[in-house]
Design a protein around this motif. Structure first.
Motif, PDB file in Angstrom:
ATOM      1  N   ALA A  74       5.108  -2.554   4.702  1.00 19.67           N
ATOM      2  CA  ALA A  74       5.370  -3.905   4.185  1.00 19.67           C
ATOM      3  C   ALA A  74       4.600  -4.137   2.889  1.00 19.67           C
ATOM      4  O   ALA A  74       5.144  -4.714   1.930  1.00 19.67           O
ATOM      5  CB  ALA A  74       4.988  -4.951   5.234  1.00 19.67           C
ATOM      6  N   ARG A  75       3.324  -3.685   2.845  1.00 21.47           N
ATOM      7  CA  ARG A  75       2.545  -3.837   1.607  1.00 21.47           C
ATOM      8  C   ARG A  75       3.178  -3.053   0.460  1.00 21.47           C
ATOM      9  O   ARG A  75       3.229  -3.528  -0.666  1.00 21.47           O
ATOM     10  CB  ARG A  75       1.112  -3.375   1.827  1.00 21.47           C
ATOM     11  N   GLN A 118       6.183  -4.949  -0.664  1.00 15.94           N
ATOM     12  CA  GLN A 118       5.797  -6.174  -1.352  1.00 15.94           C
ATOM     13  C   GLN A 118       5.287  -5.865  -2.756  1.00 15.94           C
ATOM     14  O   GLN A 118       5.605  -6.587  -3.704  1.00 15.94           O
ATOM     15  CB  GLN A 118       4.729  -6.905  -0.544  1.00 15.94           C
ATOM     16  N   SER A 119       4.502  -4.798  -2.907  1.00 12.18           N
ATOM     17  CA  SER A 119       4.010  -4.448  -4.243  1.00 12.18           C
ATOM     18  C   SER A 119       5.178  -4.030  -5.139  1.00 12.18           C
ATOM     19  O   SER A 119       5.204  -4.343  -6.333  1.00 12.18           O
ATOM     20  CB  SER A 119       2.958  -3.338  -4.162  1.00 12.18           C
ATOM     21  N   LEU A 125       8.211  -5.196  -4.893  1.00  7.64           N
ATOM     22  CA  LEU A 125       8.888  -6.453  -5.221  1.00  7.64           C
ATOM     23  C   LEU A 125       8.135  -7.208  -6.314  1.00  7.64           C
ATOM     24  O   LEU A 125       8.737  -7.755  -7.247  1.00  7.64           O
ATOM     25  CB  LEU A 125       9.003  -7.318  -3.963  1.00  7.64           C
ATOM     26  N   ASN A 126       6.803  -7.228  -6.231  1.00  4.34           N
ATOM     27  CA  ASN A 126       6.002  -7.875  -7.278  1.00  4.34           C
ATOM     28  C   ASN A 126       6.198  -7.184  -8.624  1.00  4.34           C
ATOM     29  O   ASN A 126       6.287  -7.851  -9.665  1.00  4.34           O
ATOM     30  CB  ASN A 126       4.518  -7.883  -6.898  1.00  4.34           C
TER      31      ASN A 126
END
Length: 172
Positions: A119-120, A123-124, A126-127
């Motif tokens: 997930a991290r 998410q990174s 996506l950022n």
């Protein structure tokens, strides 16, 4: 036709599969003696008084029964044995409920860690995409402003050229 005594080994004239001997038992005067026929002799021997054993049909056979014996059978003796830790028999894949629960907890924790890590990572990513989008937007706005300025400049040049062309035609 070659007949050999029961205690001697038959000698085969050739090893051709078409003439391979077939050993049968023939009944003559209530005595049985093995005899060797070639396959061509067998066709002639069908009218002979030879007895061949045949397997009974499936519906006439007796069941051989099951080979599985239940635990509570009187012939089954169950003994608890304890082996030293280095013995291969002690390394059985059987586990106690405590060990199974510990394995379950460890597996759940490892799965949660892997899930959070994944997930991290997502998410990174996506950022990073959001930052890239913002950079492209700012570049687009900058290019739009430069395009408007360039259009104003070209428009001003076109107007000044048309004035000079009009003024030059008027003097001639």
């Amino acid at each position: 036709m070659t007949t050999s005594p029961p205690d001697s080994t038959p000698v085969l004239p050739d090893a051709n599969p078409a003439t391979m001997p077939i050993i049968t038992t023939t009944t003559t005067n209530s005595s049985t003696a093995p005899s060797i026929f070639s396959s061509s002799d067998m066709e002639d021997a069908e009218t002979d008084t030879s007895t061949t054993l045949t397997r009974p049909t499936l519906d006439r056979r007796k069941s051989s029964g099951t080979i599985i014996v239940p635990r509570d059978h009187p012939d089954v003796e169950i003994r608890e044995e304890h082996f030293p830790p280095g013995d291969a028999r002690a390394m059985s894949p059987r586990r106690t409920s405590v060990e199974v629960e510990k394995l379950g907890r460890d597996t759940r924790l490892a799965l949660q860690k892997a899930t959070f890590s994944h997930a991290r990572t997502l998410q990174s990513g996506l950022n990073a995409l959001a930052e890239k989008i913002e950079m492209v937007k700012s570049d687009h706005e900058k290019l739009e402003k430069q395009n408007v300025a360039l259009q104003d400049y070209i428009g001003g040049l076109t107007r000044s050229m048309s004035r000079t062309d009009l003024a030059g035609k008027g003097k001639k």
